[in-house]
Design an enzyme around this catalytic site. Structure first.
Site, PDB file in Angstrom:
ATOM      1  N   SER B  57      41.761  47.767  46.219  1.00 51.99           N
ATOM      2  CA  SER B  57      41.693  47.948  44.772  1.00 51.99           C
ATOM      3  C   SER B  57      40.518  48.804  44.331  1.00 51.99           C
ATOM      4  O   SER B  57      40.405  49.106  43.155  1.00 51.99           O
ATOM      5  CB  SER B  57      41.639  46.599  44.067  1.00 51.99           C
ATOM      6  OG  SER B  57      40.562  45.841  44.571  1.00 51.99           O
ATOM      7  N   HIS B  96      34.913  44.169  42.082  1.00 49.26           N
ATOM      8  CA  HIS B  96      35.440  45.115  41.106  1.00 49.26           C
ATOM      9  C   HIS B  96      34.331  45.601  40.202  1.00 49.26           C
ATOM     10  O   HIS B  96      33.197  45.139  40.279  1.00 49.26           O
ATOM     11  CB  HIS B  96      36.549  44.459  40.256  1.00 49.26           C
ATOM     12  CG  HIS B  96      37.862  44.365  40.961  1.00 49.26           C
ATOM     13  ND1 HIS B  96      38.920  43.654  40.469  1.00 49.26           N
ATOM     14  CD2 HIS B  96      38.306  44.903  42.116  1.00 49.26           C
ATOM     15  CE1 HIS B  96      39.942  43.757  41.304  1.00 49.26           C
ATOM     16  NE2 HIS B  96      39.583  44.507  42.307  1.00 49.26           N
ATOM     17  N   ASP B 123      41.398  42.998  35.009  1.00 49.70           N
ATOM     18  CA  ASP B 123      41.579  41.839  35.887  1.00 49.70           C
ATOM     19  C   ASP B 123      42.018  40.581  35.172  1.00 49.70           C
ATOM     20  O   ASP B 123      42.002  39.509  35.763  1.00 49.70           O
ATOM     21  CB  ASP B 123      40.259  41.529  36.593  1.00 49.70           C
ATOM     22  CG  ASP B 123      39.926  42.590  37.634  1.00 49.70           C
ATOM     23  OD1 ASP B 123      38.777  42.633  38.068  1.00 49.70           O
ATOM     24  OD2 ASP B 123      40.840  43.356  37.993  1.00 49.70           O
TER      25      ASP B 123
END
Lengths: 167, 180
Positions: B57, B96, B123
């Site tokens: 990701s 992230h 998210d």
């Protein structure tokens, strides 16, 4: 002392140490590069400015972003992640930062650019504080190296504001 | 009856002192590894100073199998930082980038929204049911450094545990059979 196992072990340890040393030196070399990025952002248009059904303000705008980030690239750079965020204050929150647009710049050639775009991510307030709000637009960049230390910085451009009434 | 005597003799001939020395050496190696790990935890201020990137990701910046070096300071959380966080009730840390921050004037608490660079959406779907924001206590550290490919060892050992057992078995054998 001369078996295959011992030799393989010695070779492995030495190569791991050498690799670690090379990675550290590569990362250190980034500290010596001279960096002078520049950027300019204009708001071309406020497209939509309304109150959502559950009471949060939302803005949609079109931005004209000009930037020259070429000096950030060194031989140890894998990519530069650039993004534009709006920063403002509200009665309840001392700081709000909302990211409006981002891009991954894979190499030096792509680092000097000018684009016109509407905001990639929704600009939604926690509340309805945005009418007439003054805000800064900041261009952040995050240099991701091939190995080692990552570093980030930004240019703050103050003085933007939103209209006094919804449209 | 004499073979009993021979067996007893051969058992006695295993040098007890040498065996004990080897066991102590092994124990020293294990504990010094533990000491180094705990020291790193103190220096970097986070429970896990090193994480392995497990998903794609954050590509192309971080690929699966890369290692991230983390650090946690009392500095406020700001957009653009790459953070490692855990959702309540789940064990797997996620790496992230922060894309939105709202900091309360009175309490200094923050609401944080994150998104993977390579994902199309933020998210929100990853957070627990009904949770709209991350808070400081979810965040374990910020990524400050990066080493490519080194994490593959951990991924292989986790996904094919037989390799882990083989490796430990081989190391154990090496220690026991080494002559010094």
């Amino acid at each position: 002392m001369h078996s295959f196992g011992y030799r393989a072990n010695a070779l492995f340890t030495f190569s791991v140490t050498a690799l670690a040393f090379i990675c550290a030196i590569a990362s250190l070399s980034d500290n010596f590069s001279d960096q002078n990025p520049s950027a300019e952002i204009q708001i071309l248009n406020i497209n939509r400015f309304k109150k959502q059904s559950y009471e949060n303000d939302e803005v949609s705008l079109t931005l004209d972003i000009t930037a020259d980030l070429q000096s950030l690239f060194t031989w140890n750079t894998k990519q530069v992640f650039a993004f534009v965020a709006a920063e403002y204050e509200t009665p309840k929150n001392s700081l709000n930062q909302v990211s409006l647009w981002d891009a991954i710049i894979p190499d030096k050639e792509h680092a000097k650019f000018r684009i016109q775009t509407s905001n990639k991510y929704r600009f939604i307030d926690q509340g309805h504080n945005l009418r007439g709000k003054e805000f800064n637009l900041t261009l952040h960049w995050h240099v991701m190296p091939k190995t080692g230390k990552m570093f980030a910085d930004k240019i703050v451009m103050p003085g933007y504001s939103l209209p006094d009434a919804y449209k | 009856m004499s073979w009993i005597g021979e067996t007893v003799d051969s058992i006695k001939s295993i040098k007890i002192r040498q065996l004990l020395t080897q066991a102590v050496t092994l124990g020293m190696i294990v504990t010094s590894a533990l000491i180094i790990w705990k020291a790193m935890m103190c220096v970097t201020g986070t429970e896990s100073p090193v994480v392995v990137v497990l998903s794609g990701s954050m590509e192309p910046g971080f690929q699966r199998g890369d290692i991230l070096l983390l650090r946690m300071t009392k500095d406020p959380i700001r957009t653009g930082e790459i953070v490692v966080f855990k959702i309540d009730g789940r064990d797997i840390p996620i790496v992230h980038r922060v894309i939105e921050v709202h900091e309360r004037k009175t309490t200094g608490k923050v609401d944080v929204l994150t998104k993977g660079d390579n994902n199309d959406v933020d998210d929100i779907d990853l957070y627990a049911d009904g949770q709209m924001w991350l808070h400081r206590h979810h965040i374990m550290g910020r990524a400050v450094g990066f080493l490519p490919y080194v994490g593959w060892v951990t991924i292989i050992m986790t996904e094919k545990p037989i390799i882990k057992y083989l490796l430990i078995g081989a190391m154990g054998l090496l220690v026991i059979t080494s002559k010094d």
